[in-house]
Write an enzyme that holds these catalytic residues in place. Structure first.
Site, PDB file in Angstrom:
ATOM      1  N   GLY A 273       0.808  -1.204   0.000  1.00 19.52           N
ATOM      2  CA  GLY A 273       0.000   0.000   0.000  1.00 19.52           C
ATOM      3  C   GLY A 273       0.849   1.264   0.000  1.00 19.52           C
ATOM      4  N   LYS A 274       1.902   1.250   0.812  1.00 19.39           N
ATOM      5  CA  LYS A 274       2.774   2.426   0.872  1.00 19.39           C
ATOM      6  C   LYS A 274       3.623   2.545  -0.392  1.00 19.39           C
ATOM      7  CE  LYS A 274       2.912   2.061   5.893  1.00 19.39           C
ATOM      8  NZ  LYS A 274       2.160   0.782   5.924  1.00 19.39           N
ATOM      9  N   CYS A 384       2.927  -0.494  12.979  1.00 17.47           N
ATOM     10  CA  CYS A 384       1.482  -0.582  13.254  1.00 17.47           C
ATOM     11  C   CYS A 384       1.281  -1.210  14.632  1.00 17.47           C
ATOM     12  CB  CYS A 384       0.762  -1.369  12.165  1.00 17.47           C
ATOM     13  SG  CYS A 384       1.407  -3.026  11.857  1.00 17.47           S
TER      14      CYS A 384
END
Length: 458
Positions: A273-274, A384
């Protein structure tokens, strides 16, 4: 205590065990629950339709959805169900394999927290007992416990409604010490709620929010709070307009600022995603991860999105870039306790020793990655995790040990003005209890920590 989950998928009747509709789904759920909680198997791997649990793969689409719903509920409510079961039993179950306990957890999850007829949950559990020699001696106990739970449902829910039960005691105590009693309870309460579907858009977040009936969060996220159905059937998927990514996970990449045309290292990049964000921002990205299989998924996602990045499968401990990067995003391996709402098995899979071990890995990667940064360059370190050892304490120790490193504080405008997400030191700290909404399940964020570090120009 939140309301019971509504709209649970109904069994198809096509894949029931020996003519019993829904039994194969409950059997798969019970087996997988045991593998996740007893053997440490990641839930995502067990419910993978291609490589997951054999019993799960044999089910049709509707029954797979039912299994996922049962497992999500059983794990999200595991602390409550464990306490309830202890109160309903006169003594611990002597059966050592855990099969009876798993069956009871699956039954109680349906009876107490899902929109499943009580009689169906009880009858199927008893039939499963009859067909497993390990369970046969406990058939009467299973029947009695589940029927009592159905009769006394309202009293049970009132008595065991404390959000603190959403996590193991040792983990909740850590959150209490780090954030205070009120915030710790708020975090745990959010973990009881199913997560939203967040999409990161390549551009025009407001436009996509309108098209998809969602809400814009921060700068680039569209939140679909009431979505159900296949993600790949949503408008914009086939066109590569967006990808699935929690709103909090989209923030660290933004902290690198204007990276168009810059050489950027995305470390521990999968699932990507990043990487997609960095590429969409115009960077010359090298995505590095130890998992070749996860990088293949990253590559597929980039292809769908029409984005490009160099991809390297390697262990960062033995890697050195050909030349330094102008910017680095290090999304370090961590306990992932910030993602418990999205991955409820994490709460029951981790131990204090895991956090200590992972903090040491982060320390090594931070020091190593910083040497790959050009003088005057910027590195963002993120995890996270809700644990200070994997966030605030980690970066403080690094800054104290690294003379040419300095913290560059995060400004509210960089993260779309999300309130309460910046620490007094200027780092990013999101919590599941941030971004309140009505109803509560429409709010919240994954728990993330990110610090922006500049390297002296020399």
């Amino acid at each position: 205590m939140t309301n019971r989950k509504k709209g649970a998928p109904k069994p198809s009747g096509k894949s029931g065990g020996a003519g019993v509709p829904g039994m194969a789904a409950r059997k798969a759920a019970s087996d997988i629950l045991g593998r996740v909680t007893g053997k440490g198997r990641p839930l995502d791997q067990e419910v993978d339709p291609l490589n997951g649990h054999a019993g799960f793969k044999a089910l049709d689409t509707r029954d797979r959805a039912l299994v996922r719903a049962i497992l999500g509920t059983a794990l999200r409510r595991r602390g409550q169900i464990t306490a309830i079961l202890a109160a309903l039993l006169e003594r611990p179950i002597p059966e050592k394999t855990g099969v009876v306990e798993n069956l009871l957890h699956v039954g109680l999850a349906q009876i107490l927290f899902m929109d499943v007829p009580d009689h169906a949950a009880v009858d199927i559990a008893v039939t499963m007992c009859e067909r497993d020699r390990r369970c046969v001696p406990y058939k009467g106990l299973v029947n009695a416990v589940l029927r009592r739970a159905a009769r006394e449902k309202a009293d049970i829910l009132e008595s065991f409604g404390k959000p603190e039960l959403a996590a193991p005691e040792w983990l909740f105590n850590r959150w209490r010490a780090a954030y205070g009693e009120e915030t710790a309870i708020a975090i745990a309460a959010m973990h009881l709620l199913e997560p939203n579907l967040d999409l990161t858009t390549k551009e025009d977040a407001d436009g996509w929010a309108q098209r998809l009936g969602g809400t814009r969060i921060g700068k680039t996220t569209v939140r679909l709070s009431d979505h159900s159905g296949p993600i790949d059937e949503l408008e914009g998927f086939s066109d590569g307009a967006w990808w699935v990514q929690d709103a909090a996970a989209s923030l660290p990449a933004l902290l690198l600022g204007d990276i168009a045309g810059k050489r950027v290292g995305d470390l521990c990049a999968a699932p990507g995603g990043k990487t997609a964000q960095l590429a969409a921002m115009g960077a010359d990205v090298t995505a590095i991860d130890i998992s070749a299989s996860r990088l293949k998924r990253l590559e597929r996602n980039l292809s769908r999105l029409g984005l490009k990045a160099a991809i390297v499968a390697t262990d960062l401990r033995y890697f050195t870039p050909d030349e330094p990067y102008e910017a680095i995003l290090l999304d370090a391996p961590c306990s992932a306790t910030g993602t418990i709402r999205r991955h409820p098995d994490v709460a029951w899979a981790k131990t204090p020793m895991d956090i200590e071990m992972l903090a040491a890995v982060q320390e090594d990667l931070l020091a190593r990655a910083f040497t790959w940064l050009k003088p005057g360059g910027t590195m963002v370190f993120c995890t996270c995790s809700l644990e200070p050892e994997e966030g605030e304490r980690r970066i403080e120790a690094f800054l104290n040990a690294t003379p040419d490193a300095r913290r560059i504080p995060v400004e509210p405008a960089e993260i779309g003005g999300i309130e309460g997400a910046i620490t007094p030191d200027g780092d990013l700290r999101t919590l599941p209890s941030l971004l309140p909404a009505e109803p509560p399940e429409h709010g919240g964020l994954d728990g993330f920590f990110a610090a922006r570090i500049g390297k002296a120009a020399g």
